[in-house]
Design an enzyme around this catalytic site. Structure first.
Site, short mmCIF file in Angstrom:
data_model
loop_
_atom_site.label_atom_id
_atom_site.label_comp_id
_atom_site.label_asym_id
_atom_site.label_seq_id
_atom_site.Cartn_x
_atom_site.Cartn_y
_atom_site.Cartn_z
N TYR A 122 6.50 4.78 9.46
CA TYR A 122 6.14 3.41 9.85
C TYR A 122 7.18 2.83 10.82
CZ TYR A 122 1.98 2.33 7.20
OH TYR A 122 0.68 2.26 6.78
N LYS B 11 0.20 5.42 -6.08
CA LYS B 11 -0.83 5.46 -7.14
C LYS B 11 -1.71 6.70 -7.01
CE LYS B 11 -4.64 4.24 -6.28
NZ LYS B 11 -5.21 2.91 -6.16
N CYS C 293 -1.36 1.76 -3.17
CA CYS C 293 -2.35 2.83 -2.97
C CYS C 293 -1.75 4.24 -2.90
CB CYS C 293 -3.11 2.60 -1.67
SG CYS C 293 -3.47 0.88 -1.33
N GLU D 74 -7.02 1.92 -13.39
CA GLU D 74 -6.46 3.10 -12.72
C GLU D 74 -5.23 3.63 -13.47
OE1 GLU D 74 -7.91 2.36 -8.12
OE2 GLU D 74 -5.85 1.91 -8.62
N CYS E 233 0.82 -1.21 0.00
CA CYS E 233 0.00 0.00 0.00
C CYS E 233 0.86 1.26 0.00
CB CYS E 233 -0.93 0.00 1.21
SG CYS E 233 -1.84 1.53 1.40
N GLU F 102 -26.25 15.26 -3.82
CA GLU F 102 -27.63 15.50 -3.38
C GLU F 102 -28.62 14.62 -4.13
OE1 GLU F 102 -29.49 19.36 -4.48
OE2 GLU F 102 -27.65 19.75 -5.59
N HIS G 106 -27.06 21.41 -1.18
CA HIS G 106 -27.19 21.98 -2.50
C HIS G 106 -26.22 23.14 -2.71
CE1 HIS G 106 -29.27 22.89 -6.21
NE2 HIS G 106 -29.28 24.16 -5.87
N TYR H 68 -8.94 -3.34 -11.28
CA TYR H 68 -8.62 -2.08 -10.60
C TYR H 68 -7.34 -1.45 -11.16
CZ TYR H 68 -11.40 -2.93 -6.23
OH TYR H 68 -12.36 -3.12 -5.28
P1 NDP Z 1 -7.93 -7.84 -10.64
O1 NDP Z 1 -8.17 -9.25 -10.26
O2 NDP Z 1 -8.85 -6.77 -10.19
O3 NDP Z 1 -7.85 -7.75 -12.23
C1 NDP Z 1 -7.07 -8.61 -12.99
C2 NDP Z 1 -7.41 -8.38 -14.44
O4 NDP Z 1 -6.54 -9.11 -15.27
C3 NDP Z 1 -8.82 -8.86 -14.77
O5 NDP Z 1 -9.38 -7.94 -15.67
C4 NDP Z 1 -8.57 -10.21 -15.42
O6 NDP Z 1 -9.56 -10.56 -16.35
C5 NDP Z 1 -7.28 -9.93 -16.14
N1 NDP Z 1 -6.49 -11.13 -16.40
C6 NDP Z 1 -6.16 -12.11 -15.51
N2 NDP Z 1 -5.40 -13.04 -16.10
C7 NDP Z 1 -5.24 -12.66 -17.39
C8 NDP Z 1 -4.56 -13.20 -18.51
N3 NDP Z 1 -3.90 -14.35 -18.41
N4 NDP Z 1 -4.61 -12.54 -19.69
C9 NDP Z 1 -5.30 -11.38 -19.78
N5 NDP Z 1 -5.96 -10.80 -18.76
C10 NDP Z 1 -5.93 -11.44 -17.58
O7 NDP Z 1 -6.43 -7.59 -10.21
P2 NDP Z 1 -5.58 -6.28 -10.08
O8 NDP Z 1 -4.19 -6.75 -10.27
O9 NDP Z 1 -6.08 -5.17 -10.92
O10 NDP Z 1 -5.80 -5.86 -8.56
C11 NDP Z 1 -5.61 -6.81 -7.52
C12 NDP Z 1 -6.39 -6.42 -6.31
O11 NDP Z 1 -5.80 -5.33 -5.67
C13 NDP Z 1 -7.83 -5.98 -6.57
O12 NDP Z 1 -8.70 -7.06 -6.63
C14 NDP Z 1 -8.12 -5.08 -5.42
O13 NDP Z 1 -8.66 -5.82 -4.37
C15 NDP Z 1 -6.77 -4.53 -5.05
N6 NDP Z 1 -6.65 -3.13 -5.50
C16 NDP Z 1 -7.48 -2.18 -4.99
C17 NDP Z 1 -7.42 -0.88 -5.39
C18 NDP Z 1 -8.36 0.11 -4.83
O14 NDP Z 1 -8.96 -0.15 -3.79
N7 NDP Z 1 -8.55 1.26 -5.46
C19 NDP Z 1 -6.43 -0.45 -6.38
C20 NDP Z 1 -5.61 -1.50 -6.87
C21 NDP Z 1 -5.73 -2.79 -6.44
P3 NDP Z 1 -10.94 -11.28 -15.90
O15 NDP Z 1 -11.83 -10.19 -15.40
O16 NDP Z 1 -11.44 -11.87 -17.18
O17 NDP Z 1 -10.59 -12.29 -14.88
#
Ligand code: NDP
Length: 451
Positions: A98, A50, A47, A181, A42, A439, A434, A177
């Site tokens: 930290y 980012k 986070c 992002e 994070c 709202e 408002h 995500y």
């Molecule tokens: P996610 O699981 O959210 O997304 C992974 C993406 O990669 C999906 O779209 C998935 O497709 C795709 N994918 C997986 N394998 C392949 C492949 N072999 N070829 C092509 N595409 C593939 O993971 P992230 O890495 O984006 O984030 C991990 C976690 O971190 C999140 O779930 C979240 O909990 C946390 N996070 C939270 C944030 C926030 O709160 N703002 C910001 C960043 C991360 P498909 O949908 O088809 O499986």
């Protein structure tokens, strides 16, 4: 038997640090080992950096908007090295905080990798062996790249903060995500962004209407988004990477970034050898109290593959201390967790999506989408979405989905009401603030549909 410590925490990320501090503050003798930088995903590579990049990228539109509001100014150019140097200094500062917090709470820290030798012993990469009555595994996860030839030509979110220069063009693979992002961030910083997502629509798991609006907005802002598309082959081409895609596209990108999911960091930790059970993705299997199959070993945070969010890891850490050291068994409540995706615009979400709710019970859907006054005045076409999913039987708000600038800030507040079990009529009884975008959440009169 006398142990060196009451608690040994493996991993200095959000969850581990919080558990260590809270336990130590309560008089527990605690040590913590971290093999990388204190603060974990994070703070160091997730986070925090980012969000600072989200802020940096947002200025491009602000210059145009300022002009629309009567200011005379010219947008300059974004200087990545200048931003990166400041970012690094900020991360050093936070890491220092930290460390100070741990020190101040009386936690002994080891800058070393720790593996589990037996139910009460960890072995450090320095060769030292340390015993503890309890061991807490909070080692988090890391990005994974697809298994394909030349995948090592791509970078991940871990690398993006360390780039010497920003690429002119980048292909981002994934639709979750991180992919969405960074597509917005890099687009805002002036990088030419192409995004491939293998499924039909980005942000799987979120409300369909919200996903659609985010995808449209990303495209309108310049992200070249291709759904139903993946890489077929990639190879080095000069300083760039030549990519062949399933949609027939063939192009050289300066950089390819995989944001294709994350994996728990459990390899080589010695966990299975001592009897800790792992799931299919390598996650540590735990019960509601973060207990593993071994009595003295617990696990919290991303390594457990539950909900990969910092505030959840922190709660799991505090509940662990309550349960194990304060004789107060405390399960973590993983229901109705509000969260935000920092796309541009943001997506704030809590509770059920329309699709999930419809499968569960009869619902009413209240929804409005409009151009907010700040964007309308500036001549932007950006739209926002405010959506409530309401149970027809109990009148409770089952879900809320907001697509708007600052949706993350809004959903935090809505999350309280939804968690309290507020009904649509409770929302309606609340006087509107408002003029705001939010709202609309208390002024939507008739459902747009029932299901
Ligand atoms: P996610 O699981 O959210 O997304 C992974 C993406 O990669 C999906 O779209 C998935 O497709 C795709 N994918 C997986 N394998 C392949 C492949 N072999 N070829 C092509 N595409 C593939 O993971 P992230 O890495 O984006 O984030 C991990 C976690 O971190 C999140 O779930 C979240 O909990 C946390 N996070 C939270 C944030 C926030 O709160 N703002 C910001 C960043 C991360 P498909 O949908 O088809 O499986």
């Amino acid at each position: 038997m006398a142990f060196d410590y009451d608690l040994f925490v493996v991993g200095g990320g959000s969850g581990g640090v919080r558990a260590a501090r809270v336990a130590a503050a309560g008089g527990v003798k605690v040590a913590l080992a971290e093999e990388d930088r204190m603060g974990g995903t994070c703070v160091i590579r997730g986070c925090v950096p980012k969000k600072l990049m989200v802020f940096a990228s947002g200025y491009r539109e602000m210059f145009d908007d300022a002009q629309a509001y009567g200011w005379s100014l010219e947008a300059g150019t974004f200087e990545w090295p200048r931003f990166r140097a400041k970012l690094e200094a900020e991360l050093d500062r936070l890491e220092g905080i930290y460390r100070k917090l741990l020190e101040g709470s009386g936690v002994t820290t080891y800058d070393a990798r720790a593996t589990v030798k037996d139910a009460n012993t960890v072995r450090l990469s320095t060769g030292e062996e340390i015993t503890a009555k309890q061991i807490l595994i909070a080692v988090g996860g890391r990005p994974v790249v697809p298994e394909m030839a030349n995948a090592d030509l791509g970078i991940t979110s871990n690398d993006i903060f360390h780039l010497e220069t920003l690429p002119k063009s980048i292909l981002i693979v994934g639709g979750g995500y991180i992919a969405c992002e960074f597509a917005g961030i890099l687009n805002g910083l002036g990088v030419e962004v192409t995004q491939f997502y293998r499924g039909a629509q980005i942000l799987r798991g979120f409300d369909d209407e919200a996903r659609g609006l985010i995808a449209d907005s990303m495209k309108a802002k310049g992200v070249d988004l291709h759904c139903g598309t993946n890489i077929v082959a990639m190879e080095k081409d000069g300083d760039g990477v030549r990519v062949k895609a399933t949609n027939g596209m063939e192009r050289v990108f300066d950089q390819v970034m995989f944001a294709t999911g994350r994996k728990p960091n459990t390899e080589g930790l010695g966990l299975e050898e001592v009897g800790v059970a792992l799931g299919r993705n390598g996650e540590i299997l735990v019960d509601d109290y973060s207990a593993t199959a071994v009595l003295s070993i617990h696990a919290i945070g991303d390594v457990t593959g539950r909900v990969q969010l910092t505030p959840v890891a922190i709660r799991e850490g505090m509940a662990y201390v309550e349960t194990v050291f304060n004789d107060n068994p405390t399960p973590v409540d993983h229901k109705l967790i509000p969260s935000a995706v920092f796309t541009q615009p943001e997506l704030g979400s809590v509770g059920l999506t329309e699709e999930e709710a419809r499968d569960q019970e009869p619902i009413e859907v209240f929804c409005t989408s409009f151009r907010p006054m700040n964007h309308a005045f500036a001549g932007r076409s950006d739209r926002v979405l405010m959506k409530l999913i309401v149970s027809r039987e109990t009148r409770k708000v089952l879900g809320c989905h907001i697509v708007a600038d600052q949706a993350g800030e809004m959903i935090q507040m809505v999350g309280i009401a939804v968690k309290m079990g507020a009904t649509k009529e409770d929302f309606d009884r609340t006087v509107a603030v408002h003029p705001t975008m939010a709202e609309e959440l208390v002024t939507m009169k008739a459902p747009v549909r029932t299901a």
